[in-house]
Design a protein around this motif. Structure first.
Motif, mmCIF file in Angstrom:
data_model
loop_
_atom_site.group_PDB
_atom_site.id
_atom_site.type_symbol
_atom_site.label_atom_id
_atom_site.label_comp_id
_atom_site.label_asym_id
_atom_site.label_seq_id
_atom_site.Cartn_x
_atom_site.Cartn_y
_atom_site.Cartn_z
ATOM 1 N N SER A 11 0.821 -1.215 0.000
ATOM 2 C CA SER A 11 0.000 0.000 0.000
ATOM 3 C C SER A 11 0.851 1.261 0.000
ATOM 4 N N LEU A 12 2.146 1.116 0.263
ATOM 5 C CA LEU A 12 3.059 2.264 0.305
ATOM 6 C C LEU A 12 3.945 2.336 -0.930
ATOM 7 N N ILE A 50 8.258 5.728 -0.022
ATOM 8 C CA ILE A 50 6.961 5.578 0.634
ATOM 9 C C ILE A 50 5.947 6.523 -0.005
ATOM 10 N N ARG A 51 4.834 5.950 -0.457
ATOM 11 C CA ARG A 51 3.801 6.721 -1.162
ATOM 12 C C ARG A 51 2.555 6.840 -0.271
ATOM 13 N N TRP A 52 2.597 7.832 0.619
ATOM 14 C CA TRP A 52 1.435 8.063 1.481
ATOM 15 C C TRP A 52 0.235 8.572 0.682
ATOM 16 N N ASP A 53 0.506 9.112 -0.496
ATOM 17 C CA ASP A 53 -0.594 9.636 -1.293
ATOM 18 C C ASP A 53 -1.525 8.536 -1.796
ATOM 19 N N ASN A 54 -1.074 7.268 -1.725
ATOM 20 C CA ASN A 54 -1.977 6.176 -2.086
ATOM 21 C C ASN A 54 -3.226 6.190 -1.204
ATOM 22 N N TYR A 55 -3.038 6.513 0.066
ATOM 23 C CA TYR A 55 -4.162 6.519 1.005
ATOM 24 C C TYR A 55 -5.094 7.706 0.746
ATOM 25 N N THR A 56 -4.519 8.859 0.488
ATOM 26 C CA THR A 56 -5.366 10.026 0.229
ATOM 27 C C THR A 56 -6.153 9.862 -1.062
ATOM 28 N N GLN A 112 -2.734 1.891 -4.885
ATOM 29 C CA GLN A 112 -3.960 2.504 -4.395
ATOM 30 C C GLN A 112 -4.958 1.436 -3.954
ATOM 31 N N ALA A 116 -3.968 0.232 -0.591
ATOM 32 C CA ALA A 116 -4.284 1.269 0.389
ATOM 33 C C ALA A 116 -5.776 1.261 0.714
ATOM 34 N N THR A 140 -6.517 -1.641 2.945
ATOM 35 C CA THR A 140 -6.089 -1.353 4.317
ATOM 36 C C THR A 140 -7.097 -0.463 5.033
#
Length: 277
Positions: free
Chosen positions: A35-36, A53-59, A243, A246, A249
């Motif tokens: 997910s990251l 690390i791709r935190w934007d996947n969650y947004t 995505q 994410a 999750t």
């Protein structure tokens, strides 16, 4: 010799439990790991540590999946189902536990049959009936379907709890002037609350994760549940796997957190209800 046998048994037990824990937790860890990642990285090396690390996947998953509305619908549906099942199931179980029913075997057979009967048998009649009544995309109406599905199991489990309560407590309360409703609400329910909590947890988890009924009766964009919204993530030709993981999750996290928080109560409730009726 006995000490050596005990150590061997204990070692084998830990090995089996460790393997079971690994099999259970590995998919969750893999989901969190991917997910990251960016989509090409997930396909290229799904077991590797993320290069970036791709935190934007969650947004993006939260925005594209419309999870703000979907989570609210899932929460309303879950809470309504729990209230209906626990309310009607506890009252029914109390009556079945305290009243002598000559045809109890027939009632048991009916409850077992309704518990094991596949919902697909009733899906088309239910849909046409709901469509005629204008109840498609109605979250509160769908909670009634879930109540009908989960009530037989809940009644059978809660009945064992009521059977375990001594009748002398009920008789003493009645002698003191309490009504049957007061006995049920003020004497019986506080005693059997571990069973009610167990039923609420099982029903809540199943309602949150249910897909077939939700995707059949809740088709509108504003009435979709979190599970249905997550299903729509998968594109027809391309899929952003980072995505997608994410989104998975986000959907799974509330369920896992709730179960971890209430697992001790859940185990106590399941073992406490093992009274033969």
């Amino acid at each position: 010799m006995n000490g050596a046998d005990n150590r061997t048994t204990l070692t084998l037990t830990y090995v089996v439990l460790g393997m079971a824990a690994f099999i259970t937790l590995f998919p969750i860890a893999l989901m969190l790991l991917n997910s990251l990642k960016a989509a090409p990285e997930v396909i290229r090396s799904p077991l590797a540590v993320p290069e970036e690390i791709r935190w934007d996947n969650y947004t993006r998953a939260w925005r594209d999946g419309n999870f703000s509305t979907a989570f609210l619908n899932s929460a309303i549906l879950t809470v309504m189902t729990i209230i209906l099942v626990c309310g009607s199931g506890s009252m029914t179980a109390y009556v079945l536990a305290r009243k002598k029913i000559k045809s109890w075997r027939l009632v048991t057979g009916y409850l077992l049959a309704t518990t094991t009967a596949p919902i697909q048998l009733f899906l088309f009649p239910l849909y046409f009936g709901f469509a005629r009544l204008g109840l498609i995309d109605n979250v509160f109406a769908v909670s009634v379907i879930y109540c009908a599905i989960f009530s037989p199991f809940s009644i059978m489990l809660l009945r064992t709890y009521f059977l375990a309560v001594p009748k002398e407590l009920e008789e003493a309360a009645l002698i003191d002037g309490a009504t049957h409703w007061q006995v049920f609400t003020r004497v019986m329910l506080p005693i059997v609350w571990p069973g009610i909590l167990t039923v609420a947890l099982i029903v809540g988890l199943n309602t949150w994760n249910e897909f077939l009924i939700a995707t059949t009766f809740l088709q509108g964009q504003g009435s979709m549940t979190a599970i249905v919204s997550f299903f729509l993530f998968s594109g027809q030709y391309t899929t952003d796997w980072g995505q997608l993981m994410a989104g998975a999750t986000i959907v799974v996290l509330p369920v896992v957190a709730l179960f971890i928080f209430l697992q001790r109560r859940f185990i106590e409730g399941m073992t406490g209800g093992s009274v033969k009726g």
